[in-house]
Design a protein around this motif. Structure first.
Motif, PDB file in Angstrom:
ATOM      1  N   GLU A 218      -1.816   8.363 -23.394  1.00 10.04           N
ATOM      2  CA  GLU A 218      -0.899   7.214 -23.188  1.00 10.04           C
ATOM      3  C   GLU A 218      -0.014   7.155 -24.348  1.00 10.04           C
ATOM      4  N   ARG A 221       4.684   5.269 -26.555  1.00 13.14           N
ATOM      5  CA  ARG A 221       4.373   3.844 -26.438  1.00 13.14           C
ATOM      6  C   ARG A 221       5.174   3.034 -27.066  1.00 13.14           C
ATOM      7  N   HIS A 227       4.854   1.716 -22.018  1.00  7.92           N
ATOM      8  CA  HIS A 227       3.524   2.615 -22.462  1.00  7.92           C
ATOM      9  C   HIS A 227       3.547   3.624 -21.188  1.00  7.92           C
TER      10      HIS A 227
END
Length: 540
Positions: A218, A221, A227
């Motif tokens: 992830e 972000r 994100h």
């Protein structure tokens, strides 16, 4: 001088002695009655006599027993990769590999057992008697077996650091929630990364029986663009000096065999802006449409339907975002705390589960996102994610079934959605329908233009499911929606203008660095506007 007579002195000594003896005996009785008693528990399933990984919560008079059995499976976890938890989960439950022993003072306890959304939760009253070892055996029952149908549950959003040493413990955590594939995401921000993974791609895969641990990311972000997600790539990708250029990361992840997309419905952290920049330029594969991070309603589809109606195929995914997000997380209820697998997606494959088979199913879009209900959706026997090209005037035979459990996942309604509109629906109150199964059939006659079709379902408190669409085209045309195209193109332009406004806000706040990348982002905005103009001409 002692003025007490000898007689009374002896009587007081006797009384005091008796009181002391009585007090000592009483303490002895109390100590004996309060002496902890061993409790031994074994949990199996109706399909196997072997102890099975399970989630356990033990309370007394409504209060959690703050004692862990030696067999509890502890792994460090926490927000921002801090050591906020270990043996206990956020709701004070714990995981064991099917058996545990614990010594408890005599009394009445409640034992909660669960194993993910496909198994029926159990609640038992335990009366622990003084001086008597308690031995208990429990049998967990599935109300549905999706893996037997070729559908494998996936939590696509778990944040826990790991090394090979933790893999067996984390695998048991997944198995205790009946999650077949756990995607552990290395998380980043402008400064650094968190939740490191020791390897990516095949070297980062840990498999036990029909379960997988895999690594993803992830990252980037940011609060201005959202994100980003990356699944299945052979390595991590991070361009620190071009941090707001998400597309560069997406291109490299694709080159490494991965899929890319956006988390949190593209709703929080202005993810719809990034989704517009990257989605309209064909760089987005997946969108996390179901999660408990935004509000009590886990299913959000506004930005999903935006891309679909403009003719971009996007696969529906979901994830818990453990340990960050829980069902009804803002209210702090222990029963609704962060939990692995509380939001998940199922991937279909007709092959044995391997990392490669799972990736192939994901890339094909064979997914259903859910927090409880199960869906079977077909269009002329095509599955979610399939592209179905037909001749003009072709009849479409559409079927959708929802499966639930009358008390644990009580179904309310199933809907057939085409181009964002409800084409048909049934509820549990209609003849032939129930809280455990809903069936919907519809024929679309004389199809003259393309359409995307999907099924969605709503069940008990905060439970929902949504399939990836079947993309139907007519004689090689598109599946976009000409009726909403202009609305969504204008909305896309509005989102680009939001980015442009942010680019003019030079800030010394280290969390807001969008303006620093003005030149590169202006170029990307210009490219996206060209796409919008091209779509405007094409989708009329």
């Amino acid at each position: 001088m002692n003025t007490f007579p000898v007689f009374w002195q002896s009587r007081w000594v006797a009384v005091i002695g008796l009181v002391l003896v009585d007090w000592l005996l009483g303490r002895s009785t109390i100590a004996q009655s309060a002496k902890p008693v061993p409790l031994e528990v074994v949990v199996t399933t109706t399909t196997s006599p072997k102890p099975t990984p399970v989630r356990v919560r033990l309370t007394r008079a409504g209060r959690v027993v703050g004692q862990l059995p030696q067999q509890a499976l502890g792994v460090m976890y926490g927000l921002w990769d801090h050591a906020d938890g270990f043996g206990f989960q956020p709701d004070s439950s714990f995981y064991v590999n099917g058996r545990f022993s614990i010594s408890l003072p005599p009394g009445t306890y409640e034992l909660f057992l669960s194993k993910g959304i496909e198994f029926i939760d159990q609640r038992h009253q335990l009366v622990v008697q003084a001086g008597k070892t308690q031995k208990k055996s429990y049998l967990l029952t599935r109300w549905i077996d999706m893996a037997a149908r070729g559908w494998y549950s996936t939590d696509g959003h778990v944040h826990i650091r790991r090394s090979p040493r933790e893999d067996p413990l984390l695998m048991s955590w997944l198995q205790a929630e009946d999650v077949r594939v756990g995607v552990l995401l290395r998380m980043g921000d402008f400064w650094e990364t968190y939740y490191p993974q020791y390897a990516f791609g095949e070297p980062g895969v840990y498999q036990r029986e029909n379960h997988l641990l895999v690594a993803g990311q992830e990252d980037p972000r940011t609060p201005e663009l959202g994100h980003a997600l990356g699944y299945g790539a052979s390595d991590k990708v991070r361009f620190s000096k071009e941090y707001y250029h998400y597309d560069a990361v997406f291109d490299q992840l694709h080159a490494l065999g991965g899929v890319t997309g956006y988390a949190h419905h593209a709703e929080t952290f202005h993810g719809y802006r990034g989704l517009t920049l990257d989605g309209l330029r064909g760089k987005v594969d997946v969108l996390e449409i179901l999660q408990y991070c935004v509000d009590a309603n886990p299913l959000r589809t506004d930005h999903y339907y935006h891309l679909l109606d403009l003719g971009f195929p996007v696969t529906a995914t979901a994830g818990s975002d453990f340990p960050w997000c829980g069902q009804d997380h803002d209210h702090g209820s222990p029963e609704h705390s962060a939990r692995i697998g509380n939001a998940r997606f199922y991937v279909y494959t007709d092959k044995p589960l391997t990392n490669q088979a799972w990736k192939a199913g994901l890339k094909a879009g064979h997914t259903v996102a859910t927090s409880g209900p199960m869906l079977d959706f077909r269009v002329n026997n095509a599955r979610p994610g399939d592209h179905l090209d037909v001749k003009k005037g072709t009849k479409l035979v559409i079927s959708a079934q929802a499966f639930g459990h009358a008390t644990q996942v009580p179904l309310e309604k199933i809907e057939l959605v085409g181009h964002g509109k409800v084409l048909a629906s049934v509820t549990k109150r209609e003849p032939g329908q129930s809280a455990s199964q809903l069936t919907l059939k519809l024929d679309l006659d004389t199809l003259t233009r393309g359409i995307w079709l999907a099924a969605r379902c709503f069940a008990g408190s905060q439970q929902a499911a949504h399939t990836t669409p079947v993309y139907v085209t007519v004689e090689g045309g598109g599946f976009h929606n000409p009726e909403t195209a202009e609305k969504y193109l204008r909305r896309s332009e509005n989102y680009l203008q939001e980015i442009e406004q942010e680019l003019e806000k030079e800030s010394q706040n280290p969390e807001l660095r969008l303006w620093y990348y003005k030149k590169g982002l202006k170029s990307r905005i210009a490219d996206t506007r060209e796409v919008i103009e091209g779509l405007r001409k094409k989708l009329r």
